[in-house]
Design a protein around this motif. Structure first.
Motif, PDB file in Angstrom:
ATOM      1  N   MET A  59     -70.055  81.336 -19.722  1.00  0.00           N
ATOM      2  CA  MET A  59     -71.204  81.248 -21.097  1.00  0.00           C
ATOM      3  C   MET A  59     -72.055  82.568 -20.810  1.00  0.00           C
ATOM      4  O   MET A  59     -72.351  83.268 -21.581  1.00  0.00           O
ATOM      5  N   SER A  60     -72.685  82.422 -19.544  1.00  0.00           N
ATOM      6  CA  SER A  60     -73.418  83.677 -19.201  1.00  0.00           C
ATOM      7  C   SER A  60     -73.223  83.847 -17.624  1.00  0.00           C
ATOM      8  O   SER A  60     -72.752  82.843 -17.060  1.00  0.00           O
ATOM      9  N   PRO A  61     -73.805  84.930 -16.997  1.00  0.00           N
ATOM     10  CA  PRO A  61     -73.623  85.248 -15.609  1.00  0.00           C
ATOM     11  C   PRO A  61     -74.311  84.236 -14.761  1.00  0.00           C
ATOM     12  O   PRO A  61     -75.626  83.907 -14.826  1.00  0.00           O
ATOM     13  N   TYR A  62     -73.782  83.369 -13.824  1.00  0.00           N
ATOM     14  CA  TYR A  62     -74.423  82.496 -12.818  1.00  0.00           C
ATOM     15  C   TYR A  62     -74.556  83.311 -11.817  1.00  0.00           C
ATOM     16  O   TYR A  62     -75.801  83.165 -11.022  1.00  0.00           O
ATOM     17  N   GLN A 107     -69.755  90.129 -12.280  1.00  0.00           N
ATOM     18  CA  GLN A 107     -70.473  88.893 -12.674  1.00  0.00           C
ATOM     19  C   GLN A 107     -69.384  87.649 -12.504  1.00  0.00           C
ATOM     20  O   GLN A 107     -68.238  87.720 -12.412  1.00  0.00           O
ATOM     21  N   LEU A 151     -74.731  87.510 -10.450  1.00  0.00           N
ATOM     22  CA  LEU A 151     -74.603  89.021 -10.807  1.00  0.00           C
ATOM     23  C   LEU A 151     -74.820  89.922  -9.604  1.00  0.00           C
ATOM     24  O   LEU A 151     -76.094  89.922  -9.143  1.00  0.00           O
ATOM     25  N   TYR A 207     -68.903  84.289 -13.946  1.00  0.00           N
ATOM     26  CA  TYR A 207     -69.452  84.123 -15.574  1.00  0.00           C
ATOM     27  C   TYR A 207     -68.955  82.637 -15.872  1.00  0.00           C
ATOM     28  O   TYR A 207     -67.760  82.507 -15.693  1.00  0.00           O
ATOM     29  N   LYS A 217     -65.795  88.901 -13.497  1.00  0.00           N
ATOM     30  CA  LYS A 217     -65.761  89.975 -14.484  1.00  0.00           C
ATOM     31  C   LYS A 217     -66.275  91.074 -13.975  1.00  0.00           C
ATOM     32  O   LYS A 217     -67.505  91.063 -13.509  1.00  0.00           O
TER      33      LYS A 217
END
Length: 408
Positions: A345-348, A341, A350, A343, A377
């Motif tokens: 805050m959230s995955p940009y 990921q 994947l 990442y 990550k």
């Protein structure tokens, strides 16, 4: 008249921060403390102990109520694994208690708990804290009037010929266990809140837990597939736990015994017990299913050195190495479900990683058109394998302001 020209150059600079998952260099040649109710178990269960010794483990045998018991000294643990073959012990000796056992596991060490009809509240408490609940009905045993061993044909059908095994090569090995496993003991169930516990050997739908000689005044509280005979837990720190409702499961007598399930034409000269406990102990003590990962790195496409920064929309390549312990050496881990990921805050981003089947996993992608604090990550969790958690932090340089004087 003057004009101001402002140019924003968004870049990503990488910090030297890298977190690794738990992964000892060599998960073998370890020390195991074996606590017994009676020293006679050393000979009656010698096949199991000999198997561990032959695989490089150093076993130390003590009585469970030994007044000198201790798992650590001067803040350092003396053992890497603990085997509790002492179902009837009411109180551990020395500095050992339930809290000490749990701290041992919380520190990343492995545990085997074997019980039977003599199981004390102490042993049941250890199991409960691990997410496994033994039947509290006094003298209750697992009974199965359809799947008992034919040697128990005229008995109470508490000698079970069990073959409801977990379908997992990493936990039980690639060689299928053909013969049923002999089990005589008590039932347990998995705490619904514990998502880390797995049934390895389950009871059949016709099984139930009750006193074998008493008349049933009410339906049994544990029946069918809700009953687990042997369970395992892999903690979030990758420590492994095995809970068995039968101490006899590990005995020489059961390992050497022939077995035939009632109603089956197949008779086996040897039960599946030795193969079952040997293969399961290999998993438990990290001889199989143990992963390590590292050397997480990145480069711009077409370059070989890791850059000091990336600009938005740069094309980059990502790499990580993953290996599995074979019991003797680290071998390339091969899978098609490892992801990375990018990442914030959230995955940009994947991406599923490709592998060269030699331990190297890789992918490429474009840096998102956004600034902020990112991380590479790799979070990998798969049934039977130690989990991996790696990250490499990415800081952002928000903008660069340039003023260019213009002449009127």
């Amino acid at each position: 008249m003057a004009k101001l020209a402002i140019f924003f150059a968004l870049t990503l600079s990488f910090l030297p921060f890298l977190s690794h998952s738990f992964s000892p260099d060599t998960p073998t040649d370890r020390r195991i403390l074996v606590l017994l109710d009676d020293f006679s178990l050393k000979s009656s269960h010698s096949i199991f102990f000999t198997s561990l010794k032959s695989r490089g483990f150093d076993l130390e045998f003590k009585l469970a109520d030994d007044p000198k018991l201790a798992l650590q000294r001067y803040g350092q643990y003396l053992y890497d694994g603990l085997v509790l073959f002492a179902p009837s012990v009411e109180r551990f000796g020395g500095a050992l208690d339930v809290a000490a056992v749990l701290d041992f596991v919380d520190s990343g060490h492995d545990l085997i708990v074997a019980a039977d009809t003599t199981a004390s509240d102490l042993i049941k408490s250890v199991a409960t804290e691990c997410g496994v609940d033994f039947d509290e009905e006094p003298s209750a045993m697992v009974i199965d009037h359809q799947n008992y061993a034919v040697s128990d044909v005229d008995g109470d059908h508490t000698l079970i010929a069990a073959d409801e095994l977990i379908n997992s090569d990493v936990i039980l090995g690639k060689t299928k266990i053909e013969a049923p496993v002999l089990f005589k003991g008590i039932a347990h169930s998995l705490n619904a809140a514990n998502t880390l516990a797995l049934k390895v050997l389950s009871a059949s739908p016709s099984a139930y837990s009750a006193h074998p000689t008493a008349k049933l005044s009410s339906p049994p509280s544990l029946t069918g597939s809700a009953i687990s005979l042997v369970s395992v837990v892999q903690a979030r720190n990758n420590a492994r736990i095995m809970i068995s409702g039968s101490l006899d499961l590990f005995s020489n007598r059961y390992m050497k015994s022939s077995v035939q399930k009632a109603g089956s034409p197949s008779k086996y000269e040897k039960s599946g017990n030795e193969q079952f406990v040997t293969e399961l102990s290999k998993w438990l003590f990290h001889e199989r299913g143990h992963l390590k990962a590292g050397n997480l790195r990145h480069v711009k496409v077409g370059e070989t050195n890791e850059p000091a920064m990336y600009r938005i929309k740069d094309d980059l390549e990502f790499y990580v190495d993953i290996y599995e312990w074979s019991g003797n050496s680290w071998e390339p881990y091969v899978a098609d479900d490892v992801q990375v990921q990018f990442y914030m805050m959230s995955p940009y981003v994947l991406k599923t990683l490709s592998t060269d089947k030699k331990g190297l996993y890789h992918t490429s992608f474009k840096v998102p058109d956004v600034y902020g604090v990112f991380q590479f990550k790799v979070e990998y969790q798969k049934l039977g394998y130690t989990s991996l958690s790696l990250s490499k932090q990415v800081n952002s340089l928000f903008y660069q302001l340039l003023s260019l004087p213009l002449h009127p």
